[in-house]
Scaffold this active site. Sequence first.
Site, PDB file in Angstrom:
ATOM      1  N   SER A 194       0.842  -1.194   0.000  1.00  0.00           N
ATOM      2  CA  SER A 194       0.000   0.000   0.000  1.00  0.00           C
ATOM      3  C   SER A 194       0.883   1.251   0.000  1.00  0.00           C
ATOM      4  O   SER A 194       1.660   1.435  -0.931  1.00  0.00           O
ATOM      5  CB  SER A 194      -0.967  -0.047   1.192  1.00  0.00           C
ATOM      6  OG  SER A 194      -2.055   0.820   0.996  1.00  0.00           O
ATOM      7  N   HIS A 220      -7.664  -6.120   0.513  1.00  0.00           N
ATOM      8  CA  HIS A 220      -6.545  -5.184   0.492  1.00  0.00           C
ATOM      9  C   HIS A 220      -5.337  -5.716   1.267  1.00  0.00           C
ATOM     10  O   HIS A 220      -4.190  -5.496   0.867  1.00  0.00           O
ATOM     11  CB  HIS A 220      -6.978  -3.828   1.066  1.00  0.00           C
ATOM     12  CG  HIS A 220      -5.928  -2.772   0.946  1.00  0.00           C
ATOM     13  ND1 HIS A 220      -5.407  -2.375  -0.271  1.00  0.00           N
ATOM     14  CD2 HIS A 220      -5.273  -2.037   1.891  1.00  0.00           C
ATOM     15  CE1 HIS A 220      -4.491  -1.427  -0.077  1.00  0.00           C
ATOM     16  NE2 HIS A 220      -4.389  -1.217   1.222  1.00  0.00           N
TER      17      HIS A 220
END
Length: 258
Positions: free
Chosen positions: A94, A231
């Site tokens: 991320s 995610h």
Amino acid sequence: MTTTTSDLWLRRFHPAPDAAVKLVCLPHAGGSATSFLRLSRELSPTIEVLAVQYPGRQDRIREPLIGSVAELAGLLLDVVVERDSRPTALLGHSMGALVAFELGLRMQSHGVRPVALFPSGRRAPILHRGPHRDEVQYHLAGDAELLARVARLGGTAAHLLADEYIRRAVLPAIRNDFRAAETYRGGDAVLDSPIFAMTGRTDPEVTLDEVRSWELHSRDAFDMRVFDGSHFFIFDSTTAVAAYASSALGSLATTDAA
């Protein structure tokens, strides 16, 4: 024992000084080095994981936070290259993917090209030219909205965020890191290193095309792997991620030896 700069920034959960490659791992927004503990265990002793501990959290809680991707990368350059001369690969999840990319560019400009970059769960820097898809700038949001965002992504256990003391302790780092990621403006810079992009099959944050755009940042080979999960697939599918990284780095060693 004297504490060095690298000791402040890097955590070696499973020291492997004889490993042929070191893999520097950079955490997500609000994350810490301990998020890579299991990956380190999976890869040791063949690959030594050096997990980055950003300032302003856990044992570095009293240090000032760094609110810029570029500044973080600049501070990490000497830390990463000072320790030893072994080949170095970079993995970032991320926000950490952006820091890893910027760090790779700085390493390359100093003649210590990373052997590979593993960006995870993030669209390519070339797509970071402004606010994305009318997204909310969460670093400007109220505490409740920001914490709800973190809880939806699954990065921090909901029961931890429910604890007021823990919320007060972690919120500054979370907001700071969201600011760093949301204000990052990428370009079209290119690495001479191969890029192995990773994403979760049901990640709501990025599309496959956005992850595939990392190919534009490499003059070398490119590969993309889609894993089961959302995610934070990288922590739910650690064994599969470790196998992918190990295979990719092993194939590079074979190619270099040929």
